[in-house]
Write an enzyme that holds these catalytic residues in place. Structure first.
Site, PDB file in Angstrom:
ATOM      1  CB  CYS A   1     -68.280  49.443  14.206  1.00  0.00           C
ATOM      2  SG  CYS A   1     -69.159  50.683  13.278  1.00  0.00           S
TER       3      CYS A   1
ATOM      4  NE  ARG B   1     -66.313  43.928  14.182  1.00  0.00           N
ATOM      5  CZ  ARG B   1     -67.108  42.905  14.448  1.00  0.00           C
ATOM      6  NH1 ARG B   1     -66.638  41.683  14.378  1.00  0.00           N
ATOM      7  NH2 ARG B   1     -68.356  43.094  14.783  1.00  0.00           N
TER       8      ARG B   1
ATOM      9  CD1 TRP C   1     -68.374  49.389   6.530  1.00  0.00           C
ATOM     10  CD2 TRP C   1     -70.477  49.508   7.290  1.00  0.00           C
ATOM     11  NE1 TRP C   1     -69.209  49.104   5.489  1.00  0.00           N
ATOM     12  CE2 TRP C   1     -70.510  49.179   5.922  1.00  0.00           C
ATOM     13  CE3 TRP C   1     -71.678  49.640   7.974  1.00  0.00           C
ATOM     14  CZ2 TRP C   1     -71.691  48.971   5.225  1.00  0.00           C
ATOM     15  CZ3 TRP C   1     -72.861  49.439   7.284  1.00  0.00           C
ATOM     16  CH2 TRP C   1     -72.860  49.107   5.928  1.00  0.00           C
TER      17      TRP C   1
ATOM     18  CG  ASN D   1     -70.628  46.828  15.986  1.00  0.00           C
ATOM     19  OD1 ASN D   1     -71.102  47.268  14.949  1.00  0.00           O
ATOM     20  ND2 ASN D   1     -70.350  45.544  16.163  1.00  0.00           N
ATOM     21  N   GLY D   2     -73.427  48.902  16.095  1.00  0.00           N
ATOM     22  CA  GLY D   2     -74.845  48.542  16.032  1.00  0.00           C
ATOM     23  C   GLY D   2     -75.660  49.736  15.555  1.00  0.00           C
TER      24      GLY D   2
ATOM     25  CD  GLU E   1     -68.010  32.837  -3.124  1.00  0.00           C
ATOM     26  OE1 GLU E   1     -69.129  33.333  -2.901  1.00  0.00           O
ATOM     27  OE2 GLU E   1     -66.988  33.141  -2.478  1.00  0.00           O
TER      28      GLU E   1
ATOM     29  CE  LYS F   1     -65.210  36.326  -2.454  1.00  0.00           C
ATOM     30  NZ  LYS F   1     -66.091  35.388  -1.777  1.00  0.00           N
TER      31      LYS F   1
ATOM     32  CD  GLU G   1     -67.072  40.198  -1.426  1.00  0.00           C
ATOM     33  OE1 GLU G   1     -66.677  39.059  -1.727  1.00  0.00           O
ATOM     34  OE2 GLU G   1     -67.314  40.537  -0.261  1.00  0.00           O
TER      35      GLU G   1
ATOM     36  CG  HIS H   1     -83.547  31.421 -21.933  1.00  0.00           C
ATOM     37  ND1 HIS H   1     -84.504  31.034 -22.846  1.00  0.00           N
ATOM     38  CD2 HIS H   1     -82.890  30.283 -21.572  1.00  0.00           C
ATOM     39  CE1 HIS H   1     -84.454  29.712 -23.002  1.00  0.00           C
ATOM     40  NE2 HIS H   1     -83.472  29.241 -22.241  1.00  0.00           N
TER      41      HIS H   1
ATOM     42  CE  LYS I   1     -64.234  37.762   6.974  1.00  0.00           C
ATOM     43  NZ  LYS I   1     -64.226  37.144   5.646  1.00  0.00           N
TER      44      LYS I   1
END
Ligand code: M6R
Length: 605
Positions: free
Chosen positions: A2, A27, A71, A97-98, A478, A482, A485, A501, A600
């Site tokens: 947010c 955000r 968000w 926000n929270g 990583e 990416k 995402e 395995h 983000k």
């Protein structure tokens, strides 16, 4: 998560709030809304652009206001759930926000008093409570309400009865006040304030501020006025613009050489094979004596920590454990002052990492940070730390910050290692190699078109593997993150030796495998892994060094990168994977800067 922006001053607030929302959109982008006491409220589902379309700039005139990009946590992304929310009378308006953890209990109490709700959000509960407490003093009403609340908040409140006053509060969610000339700004992220001011004040947990055009006052938990010192941001406006690139992600990948250089600037002493880290210089005595280090981080920051472990253990003989922040709590309880806790975070606001840091502090650990955002909560709460100096990272997917985290780990390892007995010549080799990385990173970027064509070739793939060994296993993780995402492809990062395995069962001609095969001690084994893959008809895209023969002859496509010492090679081999993910997302027609469901800064646990 947010984005919040507020303004009070003498200019028209609307363009300031809307452009602030645009820069905060990373955000959260489920919905957006704006409230100007002089005009009213407007909300829209989806990106900020949708809100902008609803605003008639000729009518939206007023010298103060608040705005929010969401968000979603409580309730789906609908117009009704979009912020700002108001009290029953429509007098008090808030953006938040929270997460309010005792939301259900508070809501039930209000319902029992006959108060009706329009939305599913915890924020509306806050708004209703503030409205109940509000007689004539908004500060008192906010203060009384927040005493009833359990959870986290970055909060901005205004009322059409005192339109030029913003009440701002923070607990576990960041809020920054921007200081202008007879005007003030508030935001959940300082990057939104750059076009207006670089002079900012961060609220500490539990503080409440009364912000007016000519003044701001900050009060601590006890209601006493706190004297705050402002911080000067060292970012420029250009850094938060796309600068001719189609997307922030592409721009930020192309910043790799500059970012590595900025991270190294003034910190590397190649002639004496040392590094100099101002933020932790004074702690060198403690660092030499610590017996163990725990590194915590989330997502990319965690993967950077996995590589940091190799660097610290091999260069500085320091045993390291790396933990995902949200999983690390129990282990931290047994730590003490001979153990250091190193937290890694681009934003410096990630709730899981912050929570791990606080536990480490409680357990008496020496706390250190590798943080990009200056003045962020984690940066303020660690005992000492190293800033990345990567500049603001706007795209949701971390690229340049990840590279700078790896670079800081190399500097830190050299810093401790030389104190602990690494020889002058070893130090010089590492320092000199570090200094060559910006130029070598530029060489990798020259292959952008080649990487684009490889990504396009596999644009129909629905599943992928990324394989590496030792230092390149974190790079594989990583790389897979990416692609997940920004291209929404099921991608698994795996240590190449583990493939046989189990996961090898998933391979066939439809599953591309990205194999990281640098010419280090793992090379021959990587060749064997690649052969196992091609025997199952899976196409291999190899990332290897220039003039390679064996890997190239086995692979469907090859990306060549310049050579450096093995521990630093991952800094270079991460770059083509970032480009591959970017072009994979683009070739699928996706919004790579704002992938679905993500935000983000993840400021909820
Ligand atoms: O701001 P932080 O570095 O603490 O963020 C940690 C993760 O949320 C972050 O790295 C996330 O995984 C990125 N979206 C990865 O691209």
């Amino acid at each position: 998560m947010c984005g919040i922006i507020g303004y009070t001053g003498n200019r028209n607030a609307t363009p300031i709030l809307l452009s602030g929302l645009k820069s905060l959109e990373y955000r959260g982008y489920d919905s957006a809304g704006i409230y100007l006491p002089a005009v009213g409220v407007c909300k829209a589902v989806g990106p900020v652009e949708n809100l902008v379309e609803h605003i008639d700039v000729k009518k939206w005139k007023g010298t103060s206001g608040i705005a929010h990009t969401r968000w979603a946590t409580h309730g789906p992304p609908t117009e009704v759930n979009a912020h700002p929310h108001s009290d029953e009378r429509g007098t008090v308006w808030i953006v938040h926000n929270g997460i309010i953890e005792n939301n259900d209990a508070l809501r039930e109490g209000l319902l029992a008093r006959g108060i009706e709700f329009r939305s599913d959000t915890d924020t509306e509960v806050l708004a209703k409570l503030i409205g109940i407490h509000y007689q004539s003093d908004l500060y008192k009403a906010v203060n009384q309400t927040l005493r009833l609340v359990r959870g986290t908040y970055g909060l901005v409140v205004t009322s059409h009865e005192c339109p030029d006053t913003l009440l701002v509060a923070s607990l576990g969610s960041p809020i920054v006040i921007g200081i202008g000339n007879k005007e003030h700004f508030v935001a959940s992220d300082p990057s939104a304030l750059l076009p207006y001011t670089k002079d900012v004040v961060y609220l500490e947990d539990g503080e409440i501020a009364i912000v007016k055009p000519e003044s701001y006052q900050v009060f601590n938990k006890k209601g006493e006025e706190s004297k705050k010192t402002s911080t000067l941001l060292d970012w420029s406006v250009n850094e938060v613009q796309k600068d001719g690139f189609d997307h922030f992600m592409l721009k930020e990948i192309h910043e790799a050489p500059a970012v590595i250089e900025q991270t190294l600037r003034g910190r590397l002493l190649p002639e004496i094979g040392r590094s100099k880290l101002g933020g932790i210089d004074s702690l060198i005595g403690d660092l030499v004596n610590i017996k163990h280090m725990t590194i915590v981080g989330c997502g990319s920051a965690y993967y950077a920590g996995l590589l940091g472990k190799y660097m610290l253990e091999e260069c500085a003989s320091l045993p390291v454990t790396v933990e995902i922040s949200s999983e690390s709590r129990c282990q931290l309880m047994r730590e003490d002052s001979l153990n250091a806790l190193l937290v890694v975070s681009q934003s410096g606001e990630t709730a899981d990492t912050l929570s791990a840091l606080r536990r480490g502090k409680e357990a008496g650990m020496l706390t250190l940070g590798i943080v990009n955002v200056v003045g962020s909560t984690i940066a303020r709460e660690v005992r000492a730390g190293v800033y990345n100096h990567a500049g603001p990272e706007i795209a949701v997917a971390s690229t340049k910050a990840f590279l700078s985290q790896l670079t800081v780990f190399a500097l830190l390892s050299l810093f401790i290692a030389r104190e602990k007995g690494m020889s002058l010549s070893e130090g010089q080799i590492m320092a000199k190699e570090l200094a060559t990385l910006p130029e070598k990173a530029s060489k990798v970027l020259e292959q952008a078109d080649h990487i684009k064509s490889i990504a396009e070739m596999y644009s129909k793939a629905t599943s992928m593997f990324f394989l590496g060994r030792l230092y390149h296993t974190p790079v594989a993780y990583e790389g897979a993150l990416k692609v997940k995402e920004v291209a929404y492809v099921r991608a698994e990062g795996y240590p190449a030796g583990e493939l046989k395995h189990g996961p090898i069962a998933l391979l066939d001609e439809m599953v591309p495998v990205i194999a990281l095969a640098p010419k280090d001690e793992t090379y021959q084994k990587m060749c064997s892994s690649i052969k196992e893959v091609t025997a199952r008809k899976a196409p291999v895209i190899a990332v290897t060094q220039q003039n390679d023969r064996e890997v190239s002859s086995l692979s469907s496509a090859v990306i060549e990168i310049p050579e450096t010492i093995p521990l630093l090679q991952p800094i270079l081999s991460s770059i083509p994977l970032q480009l591959f993910a970017y072009y994979s997302g683009i070739s699928r027609g996706l919004n790579v800067d704002r992938p679905r469901n993500l935000a983000k800064s993840v400021t909820v646990e």
